[in-house]
Write an enzyme that holds these catalytic residues in place. Structure first.
Site, mmCIF file in Angstrom:
data_model
loop_
_atom_site.group_PDB
_atom_site.id
_atom_site.type_symbol
_atom_site.label_atom_id
_atom_site.label_comp_id
_atom_site.label_asym_id
_atom_site.label_seq_id
_atom_site.Cartn_x
_atom_site.Cartn_y
_atom_site.Cartn_z
ATOM 1 N N ARG A 1 23.376 6.944 11.971
ATOM 2 C CA ARG A 1 24.360 7.463 12.286
ATOM 3 C C ARG A 1 23.857 8.822 13.429
ATOM 4 N NH1 ARG A 1 27.830 10.266 12.056
ATOM 5 N NH2 ARG A 1 28.580 10.420 9.706
ATOM 6 N N GLN B 1 22.428 7.880 5.242
ATOM 7 C CA GLN B 1 21.599 8.680 6.063
ATOM 8 C C GLN B 1 21.570 9.801 5.459
ATOM 9 O OE1 GLN B 1 23.812 11.064 9.546
ATOM 10 N NE2 GLN B 1 22.718 10.399 10.240
ATOM 11 N N PHE C 1 26.291 18.771 20.377
ATOM 12 C CA PHE C 1 26.214 17.600 19.369
ATOM 13 C C PHE C 1 24.982 16.465 19.849
ATOM 14 C CE2 PHE C 1 28.084 16.265 14.990
ATOM 15 C CZ PHE C 1 28.668 17.898 15.090
ATOM 16 N N ARG D 1 20.026 13.468 13.053
ATOM 17 C CA ARG D 1 19.235 14.139 11.796
ATOM 18 C C ARG D 1 18.310 13.412 10.573
ATOM 19 N NH1 ARG D 1 26.222 13.128 10.462
ATOM 20 N NH2 ARG D 1 26.619 14.364 12.166
ATOM 21 N N LEU E 1 28.979 19.641 3.530
ATOM 22 C CA LEU E 1 28.731 19.962 4.379
ATOM 23 C C LEU E 1 28.905 21.062 5.148
ATOM 24 C CD1 LEU E 1 27.156 17.725 5.895
ATOM 25 C CD2 LEU E 1 28.617 16.875 6.544
ATOM 26 N N HIS F 1 25.114 11.365 2.461
ATOM 27 C CA HIS F 1 26.007 11.896 3.435
ATOM 28 C C HIS F 1 26.603 10.167 4.091
ATOM 29 C CE1 HIS F 1 28.266 13.648 6.067
ATOM 30 N NE2 HIS F 1 28.244 12.927 7.747
ATOM 31 N N HIS G 1 21.878 14.486 5.725
ATOM 32 C CA HIS G 1 22.594 15.235 6.330
ATOM 33 C C HIS G 1 21.345 16.596 6.154
ATOM 34 C CE1 HIS G 1 24.494 18.003 8.769
ATOM 35 N NE2 HIS G 1 25.677 16.858 9.223
ATOM 36 N N GLU H 1 26.673 20.186 12.007
ATOM 37 C CA GLU H 1 25.616 20.408 13.068
ATOM 38 C C GLU H 1 26.736 20.821 14.802
ATOM 39 O OE1 GLU H 1 24.321 15.938 12.469
ATOM 40 O OE2 GLU H 1 23.973 16.056 14.909
#
Lengths: 236, 597
Positions: free
Chosen positions: B404, B237, B117, B283, B249, B363, B239, B252
């Site tokens: 994050r 954030q 990730f 991100r 979304l 996001h 994304h 990822e």
């Protein structure tokens, strides 16, 4: 852009005792969701229109409703799939509270009867790590873990329409998810509930539930597997 | 009439953090969970890719590596004592979820399967590591379901479809909440020894967002209106891979399995920006790189998007799958069923044969209600509020700092939901009920009645979409002083106009017109704090990037922002300026270094 007419079945006992239809003309893109259209009606034309919605992409299960006669999620149904007149009603067989909002308390009460939670008296491994489960064992109940409790299946079932005491396909899907989990030890308790008068035997394999499921779960098959477990006394 | 209830502990919100806290607190005390939706509708359920923990089931991994990734991913604004807790306790939290029945994917040995990730690395940044535990691409769904199921098992009391309009904090002590029963429109006053807020994010202040319609932040705004601070609100954030125009979304996990980003020329442009981690860089960076490609005229067809390509032939050509192995369409369908279906349903594309148009989508709020490591809400940099707790996205521990890492929202809500719930339960066992002030519900009642009766010329939907547009354009991925000033003044103008709205629905039952109006008020306050916090931070760090201050400035800005209202003090939107204080960042193991991938 295409012209579409939204025909929405309305009900508001605060205003009048009988239901009525409201019609709304809109210009819509083919890629718009029915939920987008409902929002536009609410935001631009009539703020009194009431419906549930949240995630907008088919995961939270809030905006289940009857669209052109089929139970679907409004956020997972695009204008391009429908004709120029779109008819929208609340789910069938459930008490309508206002417009497209139905009373879900009986639905969740039926869900709770199948003990929809992990049951095991076996202590976890002494090293504190995960219980072991092979990929094949995990796959055995994978399909029924997808359920989002939107009620599209239960509200499409002729047996449920005939008797709202029937626990309905969604509850059986939830029972299946645990009965066939190799780690779970509550199959006996759940099969007992499923085997009662208002349990799985009410299912006459109409397949409406499978067709209605927005998550693509083979519900009729899952119900069949629970029936087989009851008939043979074996979970396999 | 007002209904009265008394529970030792009241939890607001029934997503992952609220339910985890409820399970913990219910072992110690009597608990009520209040949620404006049925718990299974909560936004935790939409989390796709996974939840990190250094289990080492696939390859060597250590909590220290994970802690480092979290700190570096957060551009060193992370409080490192909190990051250490997150990285260490993630392991037992994952096992606890498994013991509760969560159906994780499995390895051939029967252990929890893990995948790569964004931003998660081995040996302090040397390369990607398989750390994310998952259930296909519906990990959040399985967490939400499992926690809710366990709440049913343990008879946790729920108030479903109850909308919290006010959090009662008087003289530094929490005393309960005021909520509207949506089905009837009637008011309920909950008297409690302690309150835990777990209401999630507030991404609906932006035009393109992955956030649910419900994510509007009323309980967060309620505390701010009562004079409590909000921390690090400038860090929001974006994304990188939202479905073009819709913002839905695409996890990822798609890139973890080998998917790549391609510009309009079909080039894997990340080779030029993040040569080590490429498509699995954090991100904040990827969102900026996409904007930069578009600005350089290398978007697809000259438009403002790029492609996410998960075709097996593309992945195999680049050797971008884990370990460089070959992938097949069937394998991808099995690992990413939901997002592949979303590509088909919403974009009408066939992702096994063509790439998918994506653009960054708002996001996740790194900022929110400041708490200590046990969920206790802070009244200032050094003081706590008695009996008030927060956990999950609405809270700021701060474990995410300025950006994050993927999977860390789920880790946050189980680790800190758990700690907050325990602390809440223990507090209730030793505390007494603080008395409610007379007519504690009167202010909320007044504000709601006023909205319900409003007959002005402004429409809620118009104001909301203007808010979302200006926030997206001026307080988004790239920011500068003039734009943020413009946004701030636009938001204040909208707050003015908000006093002139008119509603259509004057009914009591399921008056969602009224609730949307109330939600807009919360969004306006939170957007104002976001814009003002961004304007005062004269540096670039993590998700907060300024064209006019492009460098990180540790000398002046290695510190958290605490934002307070200057006027007002009731349940209505605030007036006047935003006031600021700061709080030092806790640095334990990792000194700030330049952040490259």
């Amino acid at each position: 852009m295409a012209k579409v007419t939204l025909k929405i079945k309305r009900f508001d006992p605060q205003r009048e005792p009988a239901s009525w239809w409201s019609e709304h003309a809109l210009e819509a893109e083919p890629t718009e969701r029915v939920l987008d259209l409902l929002n536009r009606v609410k935001w631009e034309q009539d703020g009194t229109l009431s419906f549930r919605r949240s995630c907008g992409h088919g995961i939270c299960g809030s905006d289940s409703m009857r669209i052109d006669g089929a139970n679907r999620l409004a956020c997972k149904t695009l204008v391009s799939e429908l004709g120029s007149t779109i008819t929208i009603e609340p789910l069938l067989g459930m008490r309508v509270q206002r417009d497209l909002i139905v009373d879900l308390e009986p639905f969740f009460a039926a869900y709770r009867t199948v003990k929809p939670y992990f049951i095991s008296d076996a202590p976890p491994p002494p090293d504190g790590r995960e219980r072991l489960q092979t990929p094949a064992q995990r796959l055995r109940f994978d399909d029924t873990t997808k359920c989002i409790l939107c009620a599209c299946c239960t509200a499409s079932c002729p047996s449920f329409w005939a008797s709202s005491e029937y626990i309905g396909p969604a509850s059986i899907v939830q029972a299946h998810r645990f009965i066939f989990d190799s780690r779970d030890e509550g199959a006996g308790e759940r099969l007992q509930v499923a085997g009662e008068t208002m349990g799985v035997w009410r299912c006459h394999t109409a397949f409406n539930c499978t067709l209605a499921c927005p998550r693509g779960i083979n519900i009729t098959q899952a119900i069949g597997e629970v029936k087989r477990a009851l008939a043979t006394g074996r979970v396999e | 009439m007002t209904h009265h209830h008394q529970f030792d502990a009241v939890i607001v919100g029934a997503g992952g953090a609220g339910l985890m806290a409820a399970l913990q607190a219910a072992r110690l005390t009597n608990v009520a969970v209040i949620s404006k939706m049925y718990p299974t509708r909560s936004h935790t359920g939409t989390a796709q890719g996974g939840i990190a923990a250094p289990l080492g089931n696939m390859e060597e991994d250590h909590w220290e590596w994970y802690m480092y990734d979290t700190v570096k991913g957060g551009d060193y604004l992370v409080d490192q004592d909190a990051a250490e807790i997150l990285a260490r306790e993630s392991v037992e939290a994952i096992y606890e979820l498994e013991h509760m029945g969560l159906p994780f994917d499995r390895t051939q040995e029967g252990r929890i399967e893990q995948r790569r990730f964004g931003g998660h690395t081995r040996e302090y940044g040397k390369g990607p590591v398989m750390r994310s535990c998952k259930s296909a691409d519906r990990t959040g769904h399985m967490i939400l379901q499992t926690l809710y199921q366990n709440c049913i098992k343990h008879n946790v009391r729920f108030f479903d479809e109850f909308f919290v309009a006010d959090v009662l904090v008087h003289e530094g002590v929490a005393r309960g909440v005021v909520a509207v029963e949506i089905a009837t429109g009637e008011l309920h006053l909950f008297h409690a020894k302690a309150v835990l807020l777990a209401s999630g994010g507030f991404g609906r202040m932006f035009a393109v967002t992955s956030n649910a319609h419900s994510l509007t932040g009323e309980p967060v705004a309620a505390l701010y209106r009562r004079g409590l601070p909000l921390e690090d609100m400038e860090f929001f954030q974006f994304h990188p891979t939202g479905i073009y125009k819709m913002g839905i979304l695409l996890s990822e996990a798609a890139r973890g399995e080998g998917g790549v980003l391609l510009n309009g020329r079909g080039e894997r442009f990340l080779e030029n920006y993040a040569p080590t981690l490429m498509d699995l860089a954090p991100r904040d960076m990827l969102s900026r790189f996409i904007y930069q490609e578009v600005a350089a005229g290398r978007g697809v067809d000259g438009k403002d998007y790029v492609h996410l390509d998960i075709r097996p032939e593309t992945i195999n050509r680049y050797g971008s799958a884990p370990g460089g192995r070959t992938v097949t369409a069937a394998e991808l369908e099995e690992k990413l069923p939901d997002i592949i279906e979303m590509m088909r349903v919403y974009m009408g594309v066939e992702p096994m044969r063509e790439p998918v148009p994506i653009q960054p989508t708002a996001h996740y709020a790194m900022g929110g209600i400041p708490t200590d490591n046990d969920g206790r809400v802070l009244a200032g940099p050094t003081r706590t509020v008695s009996g008030l707790y927060a956990a999950g996205e609405c809270a700021c521990v701060s474990v995410h700092g300025a950006n994050r890492l993927g999977t860390n929202s789920l880790v946050d809500l189980v680790v800190f939901g758990r700690r907050g719930g325990k602390a809440l339960g223990e507090f209730c066992r030793r505390a007494d009920y603080a008395p409610l002030p007379p007519r504690a519900e009167a202010e909320a009642q007044g504000a709601l009645d006023e909205l319900r009766a409003s007959r002005g010329g402004e429409r809620v939907a118009t104001l909301r979409s203007e808010l979302q547009r200006v926030m997206m354009d001026k307080v988004g991925v790239f920011r500068k002083a003039a734009g943020m000033r413009e946004a701030l003044s636009a938001v204040r103008g909208l707050k003015e106009r908000y006093t002139q709205i008119g509603l259509d629905d004057r009914g009591a039952a399921f008056n969602t017109d009224l609730l949307e109006a109330f939600e807009l008020g919360a969004l306006l306050d939170l957007a104002e704090v976001t814009a003002a916090s961004a304007l005062q931070r004269t540096e670039s760090r993590g998700a907060h990037y300024r064209d006019d201050f492009p460098e990180r400035d540790d000398t002046h800005w290695l510190k958290h922002t605490f934002a307070y209202r200057s006027e007002g003090g009731d349940v209505r939107p605030t007036r006047g300026e935003v006031r600021f204080e700061t709080k030092p960042v806790v640095v334990t193991r990792f000194e700030p270094k330049p952040r490259t991938y």
